[in-house]
Structures are given as structure tokens and as C-alpha cells.
Design a protein around this motif. Structure first.
Motif, mmCIF file in Angstrom:
data_model
loop_
_atom_site.group_PDB
_atom_site.id
_atom_site.type_symbol
_atom_site.label_atom_id
_atom_site.label_comp_id
_atom_site.label_asym_id
_atom_site.label_seq_id
_atom_site.Cartn_x
_atom_site.Cartn_y
_atom_site.Cartn_z
ATOM 1 N N HIS A 158 -1.608 -8.294 -10.981
ATOM 2 C CA HIS A 158 -0.088 -7.655 -10.483
ATOM 3 C C HIS A 158 -0.093 -6.339 -11.076
ATOM 4 O O HIS A 158 0.920 -5.636 -10.754
ATOM 5 N N TRP A 159 -1.051 -6.225 -11.923
ATOM 6 C CA TRP A 159 -0.707 -4.726 -12.700
ATOM 7 C C TRP A 159 -1.972 -4.121 -13.056
ATOM 8 O O TRP A 159 -2.438 -3.737 -14.069
ATOM 9 N N SER A 160 -2.689 -3.880 -11.851
ATOM 10 C CA SER A 160 -3.809 -3.217 -11.658
ATOM 11 C C SER A 160 -4.113 -2.792 -10.416
ATOM 12 O O SER A 160 -3.287 -2.770 -9.667
ATOM 13 N N TYR A 161 -5.156 -2.091 -10.051
ATOM 14 C CA TYR A 161 -5.415 -1.285 -8.966
ATOM 15 C C TYR A 161 -5.879 -2.550 -8.082
ATOM 16 O O TYR A 161 -6.923 -3.164 -8.326
ATOM 17 N N PRO A 162 -5.276 -2.612 -6.657
ATOM 18 C CA PRO A 162 -5.968 -3.521 -5.899
ATOM 19 C C PRO A 162 -7.284 -2.922 -5.221
ATOM 20 O O PRO A 162 -7.723 -1.885 -5.400
ATOM 21 N N TYR A 317 2.646 -4.435 3.783
ATOM 22 C CA TYR A 317 2.210 -3.270 4.495
ATOM 23 C C TYR A 317 2.043 -2.151 3.677
ATOM 24 O O TYR A 317 1.310 -1.211 3.754
ATOM 25 N N LEU A 318 3.274 -1.986 3.009
ATOM 26 C CA LEU A 318 3.376 -0.650 1.952
ATOM 27 C C LEU A 318 2.298 -0.686 1.076
ATOM 28 O O LEU A 318 1.934 0.384 1.050
ATOM 29 N N ASP A 319 1.860 -1.831 0.589
ATOM 30 C CA ASP A 319 0.818 -1.839 -0.531
ATOM 31 C C ASP A 319 -0.321 -1.617 0.006
ATOM 32 O O ASP A 319 -0.993 -0.776 -0.553
ATOM 33 N N HIS A 320 -0.813 -2.087 1.170
ATOM 34 C CA HIS A 320 -2.105 -1.628 1.497
ATOM 35 C C HIS A 320 -2.052 -0.248 2.357
ATOM 36 O O HIS A 320 -3.227 0.472 2.496
ATOM 37 N N GLY A 322 -0.973 2.255 0.318
ATOM 38 C CA GLY A 322 -1.412 2.775 -0.696
ATOM 39 C C GLY A 322 -0.360 3.976 -1.154
ATOM 40 O O GLY A 322 -0.818 4.572 -2.313
ATOM 41 N N GLY A 323 0.820 4.060 -0.890
ATOM 42 C CA GLY A 323 1.763 5.226 -1.363
ATOM 43 C C GLY A 323 2.188 4.726 -2.755
ATOM 44 O O GLY A 323 2.611 5.767 -3.176
ATOM 45 N N PHE A 324 1.967 3.637 -3.332
ATOM 46 C CA PHE A 324 2.353 3.587 -4.624
ATOM 47 C C PHE A 324 1.433 4.338 -5.920
ATOM 48 O O PHE A 324 1.855 4.578 -6.703
ATOM 49 N N PHE A 325 0.422 4.516 -5.202
ATOM 50 C CA PHE A 325 -0.614 5.358 -6.057
ATOM 51 C C PHE A 325 -1.127 6.591 -5.510
ATOM 52 O O PHE A 325 -1.247 7.611 -6.143
ATOM 53 N N TYR A 326 -0.972 6.916 -4.212
ATOM 54 C CA TYR A 326 -1.428 7.968 -3.592
ATOM 55 C C TYR A 326 -0.482 8.990 -3.490
ATOM 56 O O TYR A 326 -0.613 10.216 -3.258
ATOM 57 N N GLU A 327 0.785 8.376 -3.571
ATOM 58 C CA GLU A 327 2.196 9.344 -3.852
ATOM 59 C C GLU A 327 2.962 8.567 -5.054
ATOM 60 O O GLU A 327 2.258 8.502 -5.942
ATOM 61 N N ARG A 328 4.171 8.383 -5.033
ATOM 62 C CA ARG A 328 4.733 8.041 -6.160
ATOM 63 C C ARG A 328 5.957 7.056 -5.728
ATOM 64 O O ARG A 328 7.219 7.146 -6.257
ATOM 65 N N TRP A 329 5.733 6.019 -4.806
ATOM 66 C CA TRP A 329 6.847 5.308 -4.007
ATOM 67 C C TRP A 329 7.281 4.578 -5.238
ATOM 68 O O TRP A 329 6.676 3.651 -5.906
#
Length: 412
Positions: A158-162, A317-320, A322-329
Motif C-alpha cells: 500500500h506504500w510502494s509502486y504498483p 481506475y485512477l490508480d491504473h 498512473g496519475g498519482f505518480f505521473y502527475e501529482r493527484w
């Protein structure tokens, strides 16, 4: 002076002294009674428009003394109080995501929440960390909290890169955002935090027994007394998301969030509530996102909402994407968009009567009656609620909620 006159004076002096002692005793008894009844009586919600039916707070003396030496190798600590609340409580808890280094920024937050609210009701408090909490952290916060404290370790997954995230692309994004001076733009840990708060904290086993949570972060302030059970208020009034401050998001951090949300909605139209609050997050019927969101460093919300199929599908859907890492959602716009689209607009509530601060913004009730009744230690001129950069005025307008007198004097 004659002997007879002197005797009369002496008797008069004694009488005055006796009357004085009696008066002081009466004043002391009145103060004691008034203070005691003030601490245990409650008749109304202090929030505008709330029902007037709460029972008095129910306390009973505790027969167990506070232990002198708390165990240091156990996951749970219990602080024993001289008075225990015996009224009915909801299945609710405070939740704080923190590191050991946050301790001394957190204790003031805990003290504020306890003094203003929780010492009256003694709800539990769950602390979550991606590392083990230190004994110093556990002992210190336990000494401040009136309910049971629980300490949980966040699973590594839960605290790492998928597996589907390109780490090089993510690193390039952080570098670009740093060059643009975007707040937290180069922070890797901040992204893990936003992803965790969006999709995982409510899955932690320590929260399984609860139905509501109140999120608390370090370095916040609670300005006003809260003399009613906010969790009972949420349940009795069928509220699922409560907030204090709203704000606009930084567009550069969520460039494709709304586009991704629209893609999701086209695939899962069944999740959109018929009485949704799309008009809070969009000014053009969903074509674009207006950046409005509830500031999620304060949330009082339903865990059932986050556990719902609609929210789970949305986060996945958001997680896949990738915006949490490719942007800064951020978790704030994610929670806010989800609440606005998947909940009935009547299930979202503004806690106007709560004074709250998380730098740099304040909520301080501008209604004199509310502010004075709740003993708010804040300046209404600092209130952010009705300012241009806030979205709370929009929330009131689209829901036809009466604004407090004088709100126009606090705009700009």
C-alpha cells in the motif's frame, strides 16, 4: 468611646464576618454546581439547522487509577480517566497518518481535539505509519487521548509502486515539477501518501470495526468547543461527508484527472447518483473541472462510502491510470469528486460552527452567536470561508443554503 459602644461595635464586626463567610460559601457552592452542571448538560447541536434533541452527557467515575508504567511492547494502550462517558457512542474513530518525526507537531493537534471535543465523548484514535511507531510516540499520544489508542503498520504493497508504474517516467515527472516549483512536485513520499489516503487507509484492519472517521493531521488547531457528538449527528442526519474548508486545486498537479474521471464515468454510469453535486466540481455540466475540492486534512466521513463499489471502482481506475505518480493527484480532489458524483448532495455537510486551522487557512464562525456560544478563540476577520479562492460560497449557492448574516463583509 464607652464600654457599651465598644461592645456593640465588636458584635457588629462579628456579624459582618459571619455574613461574609456565609456569602463566600454560597458563592463557592453556586460556582461548583454551575461548573458541574455545565460540564454534563447538553441540549442542542451548535451547528445551524441541527435538531434539538441530544441527551445530557452521561459520566460515571472510574474506579481504576492511571497506571504508572504503560507497557512498551503492545499495540494497544488505554488511558484510564477519572470520569468515563457512559452514553451511547457510534462506531467511529479518529484517524491520523503520521511518522515518528511528526510527534511534536501532532501533540498540539491531539490536545486541541481532545480539549474541544473528545474528552467529552472519548472516541478511539487510530494511528497509521509506514514504519513501526516508536515507544516514545505511543506513550506520548496515549497520555493525551481519552479513548483507546491503536497503532497500525501500513502494508508495503500500500506504500510502494504498483507493478504497472514506470518508475523512470515517475522520476522524470518529479524532476520536471521541481523545475516548475510546483508544491510537493518533487516529493516521492507525498505521492505515496496521496495514493494511500485515496485508496487504502480505510482498508486497514484496525478500521474494520468502525463506520465513521475523523481525519486529524499535525499542526492543526480547533478554535471552538464542540459540545455535541458529531458522529451521532452524521448518522442521525444521514450525512456521509463533512468538511470545514474548501479551496481550488493547483491545475498543474492534476492535468488529466478530470479527463480520466470522464472516461471512468462513461464506463460506469450506474455509479452517478441521481441527486449528485456535479455543479460543485464543474461549471459546465461536466465538460471541465473547476478545481473545487474539500480540503481533506479535515474530514468527518462515512467509511461505508469509501468501501462502496462506486468508490472502489473509481479509485482502481485512477490508480491504473498512473496519475498519482505521473502527475501529482491529491487525495483531496479525488475524495471531493467522488463525493460530489456518487453521493446524494444532501449527504454532504459543512460544519460551519467548527473553528479550524490548517496553515495557511482558517475557518472561524462569523456568526457572533455561534462563535461566542462555542467559546471560539479565533478572529472572524481571518475566516477563509467566503474568500474568492474558497469554493464554499458555491456550495451554499448550488444547494440553496442560507448564508450567515454579514458574509459579504468577509469576502475578497
Amino acid at each position: 468611646m464607652s464600654k457599651k459602644g465598644s461592645l456593640k461595635t465588636t458584635k457588629r464586626t462579628r456579624l459582618y464576618k459571619q455574613l461574609g463567610v456565609a456569602l463566600i460559601t454560597l458563592i463557592g457552592l453556586y460556582s461548583l454546581f454551575h461548573h458541574s452542571s455545565k460540564n454534563v448538560s447538553l441540549s442542542t447541536y451548535t451547528t445551524i439547522g441541527s435538531p434539538d434533541y441530544l441527551e445530557p452527557l452521561k459520566y460515571a467515575p472510574s474506579s481504576t487509577a492511571l497506571p504508572t508504567d504503560l507497557p512498551v511492547d503492545h499495540n494497544k494502550y488505554t488511558r484510564l480517566l477519572p470520569f468515563k462517558y457512559n452514553g451511547k457512542k457510534e462506531k467511529a474513530t479518529f484517524v491520523t497518518l503520521a511518522r515518528n518525526s511528526d510527534l511534536y507537531g501532532l501533540i498540539n493537534s491531539i490536545k486541541a481535539v481532545e480539549d474541544r471535543f473528545n474528552s467529552k465523548f472519548q472516541y478511539d484514535w487510530v494511528f497509521l505509519n509506514d514504519e513501526e511507531f516508536s515507544d516514545e510516540f505511543k506513550k506520548t499520544v496515549t497520555a493525551l487521548i481519552s479513548g483507546e489508542t491503536k497503532f497500525g503498520l501500513i502494508p508495503n504493497e500500500h506504500w510502494s509502486y504498483p507493478s504497472w508504474i514506470d518508475k523512470k517516467r515517475a522520476a522524470d515527472t518529479r524532476k520536471t515539477m521541481k523545475e516548475k516549483n510546483i508544491i510537493y512536485g518533487d516529493s516521492e513520499s507525498y505521492r505515496h501518501m496521496c495514493r494511500y489516503e485515496s485508496g487504502f487507509f480505510w482498508r486497514h484492519p484496525l478500521l474494520d470495526e468502525y463506520e465513521y472517521y475523523w481525519r486529524v493531521e499535525p499542526d492543526i488547531k480547533m478554535y471552538c468547543d464542540i459540545d455535541y457528538d458529531v458522529f451521532k449527528f452524521m448518522k442521525d442526519n444521514k450525512k456521509k461527508y463533512g468538511f470545514t474548508i474548501t479551496i481550488h486545486e493547483f491545475r498543474d498537479t492534476i492535468e488529466t484527472l478530470w479527463e480520466t474521471t470522464r472516461e471512468f464515468l462513461s464506463l460506469y454510469p450506474q455509479h452517478i447518483h441521481k441527486n449528485n453535486m456535479l455543479d460543485f466540481v464543474s461549471d459546465d455540466n461536466g465538460k471541465t473541472y473547476n478545481l473545487c475540492h474539500f480540503w481533506s486534512n479535515f474530514e468527518i466521513a462515512s467509511l461505508k462510502f469509501l468501501r462502496s463499489q462506486a468508490y472502489r471502482d473509481y479509485f482502481d481506475y485512477l490508480d491504473h491510470a498512473g496519475g498519482f505518480f505521473y502527475e501529482r493527484w491529491g487525495d483531496a480532489p479525488v475524495h471531493s469528486i467522488a463525493a460530489s458524483l456518487f453521493l446524494d448532495r444532501d449527504e454532504i455537510h459543512h460544519f460551519e460552527g467548527m473553528g479550524y486551522y490548517h496553515g495557511p487557512y482558517h475557518q472561524c464562525p462569523i456568526n457572533d452567536q455561534i462563535r461566542l456560544h462555542n467559546k471560539c478563540a479565533c478572529n472572524p476577520n481571518d475566516d477563509f470561508t467566503w474568500k474568492d479562492y474558497s469554493c464554499t460560497l458555491k456550495y451554499y449557492d448550488i444547494n440553496n443554503i442560507t448564508k450567515p448574516d454579514g458574509w459579504k463583509d468577509h469576502t475578497g
